[in-house]
Design an enzyme around this catalytic site. Structure first.
Site, PDB file in Angstrom:
ATOM      1  N   GLU A 213      57.340 -21.798   8.820  1.00 16.87           N
ATOM      2  CA  GLU A 213      57.780 -20.517   9.387  1.00 16.87           C
ATOM      3  C   GLU A 213      57.497 -19.347   8.428  1.00 16.87           C
ATOM      4  OE1 GLU A 213      61.802 -21.049  10.827  1.00 16.87           O
ATOM      5  OE2 GLU A 213      61.082 -22.249  12.509  1.00 16.87           O
TER       6      GLU A 213
ATOM      7  N   GLU B 187      58.056 -28.489  15.562  1.00 18.70           N
ATOM      8  CA  GLU B 187      59.517 -28.376  15.384  1.00 18.70           C
ATOM      9  C   GLU B 187      60.190 -27.712  16.570  1.00 18.70           C
ATOM     10  OE1 GLU B 187      61.017 -26.555  11.673  1.00 18.70           O
ATOM     11  OE2 GLU B 187      62.539 -25.598  12.938  1.00 18.70           O
TER      12      GLU B 187
END
Length: 490
Positions: A248, A343
């Protein structure tokens, strides 16, 4: 007197003849009591079961249970809608389905007694009848936010540097490494993706695990950090199949975390990480981005760089923002590069029924129909308080498994989300054509052994009866609203 006797005898013989004619009636005469004739016994056609069917219902009354009804292919016409599966049209090859094995997951699984712990690992990663066959796992390089505390493999006192990585050590992940070895003993072919949440603090422009950027003067040493990690894991008997440069990269508010723009990541890949892997003869995939579907331009920026392009295997996505079709967007722009789904978490405040529908529709069916090579839910396991996690890490992330005591655990919705695919679609399976529309969201595969697999989610509010058609024959089945079915046949 003689005449009367003679007449009597004639009359007697006449009556006898009449009676004889009555008894010997022709076939046209009515028979008052016809004989009973038993018709020949005709056995009904034997219906064999052609399709096996595993079901999970949103109300949890049925959980990944094999159904006992007979589903036989035939050609009896009906008015139901039809999902037609065609193995003549093939798409991407699947690498696998699974979870992130966080340090916190390892901690809580290790709290089980040895018998239960072994049984859980076999159930998750094995191939027995009661196992779900997880074939792909993601791990963190250093700590993720679902470790008890943040760390990297080269933590130093403030002001110190270690350009030769002489103090590099995997010691803080010794329990994770030990569990990975057990998992590899169960499934030696499992694929492992490794992702850092942060570089060592001394390489960053902030004195914190949280946020900040990688200083450009440390790009080269950070690339060597990756190389050393992969080599030392290999020395432990653990092969890393792929890495992403940063988890991220646009979310720098987590603990740990690090900001990395698309341009910075492209520069790091083409100038440092890619060349370092090449110099060390590492056959490890580099997968870009690893963040939300709302920014497909991030990976496209990297892939548009002619110097970065050769080093990049593909792009990875999460779905906390955006639409799953972003994978197809990037794939269509760069069809020689892979896309991955790495994810998605389920919340402690989420409901089983809603999460089952949403995640099957998006994470499993959606990612696969948009060319993903894998589909991963977030963490494997945590405790009843949704820990451990770092200070500032996720407090609401609910694992696939909750460890409730040293002798017990419960299976949560993420377990069933992944199991409906991982148990039936092993590594090396290929997605094949199936028409999808309306409430019956679906995706189909052919496995290496030739088994056809169809995963269907009823996204509507009422029971749907439908046909599964293959090779000119079909079978009728039904799913209640919010239910998921996995159908398999040879």
């Amino acid at each position: 007197m003689k005449l009367n006797i003679k007449n009597t005898i004639k009359a007697f013989f006449f009556m006898t003849a009449v009676l004889a004619q009555v008894k010997c009636s022709s076939s046209n005469d009515v028979v008052e009591n016809p004989p009973v004739v038993n018709p020949p016994v005709v056995n009904p056609p034997v219906t064999t079961n052609d399709v096996d069917f595993w079901l999970t219902k949103g109300d949890q009354s049925v959980l990944l249970a094999k159904q006992s009804g007979i589903l036989g292919f035939g050609t009896t016409v009906n008015a139901y809608s039809t999902i037609e599966v065609k193995d003549s049209q093939k798409y991407q090859t699947v690498d696998g389905f699974g979870y992130t094995l966080t340090g916190g997951s390892v901690d809580v699984i290790n709290q089980l007694n040895p018998t239960r712990r072994t049984a859980l690992l076999q159930e998750l990663f094995g191939s027995a009848e009661n196992a779900i066959g997880v074939s792909y796992i993601r791990i963190s390089i250093g700590a993720s936010d679902l470790n008890a505390e943040p760390f990297t493999y080269n933590d130093l006192a403030t002001g110190e540097t270690d350009l030769n990585l002489a103090k590099f050590s995997l010691q803080k992940d010794k329990n994770l490494i030990a569990m990975l070895k057990e998992i590899l003993a169960i499934n030696p072919k499992i694929l492992i993706l490794a992702t850092p949440w942060s570089a060592p603090i001394w390489m960053k422009d902030v004195n914190s695990f949280k946020g900040g950027k990688l200083k450009t003067e440390y790009y080269d040493v950070y690339a060597k950090y990756f190389v050393k990690y992969i080599q030392q894991m290999k020395a432990e008997g653990i092969t890393i199949d792929a890495v992403t440069p940063q988890n991220e990269p646009l979310h720098d508010g987590n603990n740990p975390s690090m900001y990395m723009s698309a341009v910075d990541q492209g520069n790091f890949i083409k100038n440092n990480l890619g060349p370092a892997f090449k110099a060390a003869s590492l056959n490890v995939k580099i997968i870009a981005y690893d963040h939300n579907c709302d920014n497909p331009n991030y990976p496209k920026t990297i892939l548009a760089d002619a110097d970065a392009f050769p080093y990049v295997d593909g792009s990875a996505f999460h779905l906390y923002a955006g639409d799953i079709s972003a994978l197809l967007n990037v794939y269509n722009s760069y069809p020689t590069k892979n896309v991955y789904f790495t994810e998605q978490w389920t919340s402690s405040e989420g409901q089983f029924a809603g999460d089952l529908k949403w995640h099957l529709r998006n994470v499993i069916i959606g990612s696969m129909r948009n060319y993903s090579k894998n589909a991963l839910e977030w963490n494997v396991a945590n405790n009843s308080s949704f820990g451990p996690h770092t200070d500032g890490g996720c407090t609401m992330c609910k694992g696939a498994i909750t460890i409730t005591s040293g002798d017990a655990y419960q299976r949560n919705v993420a377990y069933y989300i992944i199991a409906h695919a991982s148990k039936f679609v092993p590594m090396g399976s290929v997605r094949i054509e199936s028409n999808s529309g309306g409430n019956l969201q679906n995706v189909a595969f052919v496995t290496p052994s030739g088994t056809k697999v169809l995963i269907v989610e009823n996204d509507g509010t009422a029971t749907e009866t439908f046909n599964i058609k293959f090779n000119g024959k079909w079978v009728a089945t039904s799913l209640e609203a919010g239910s998921v079915g996995t159908y398999t046949w040879k």
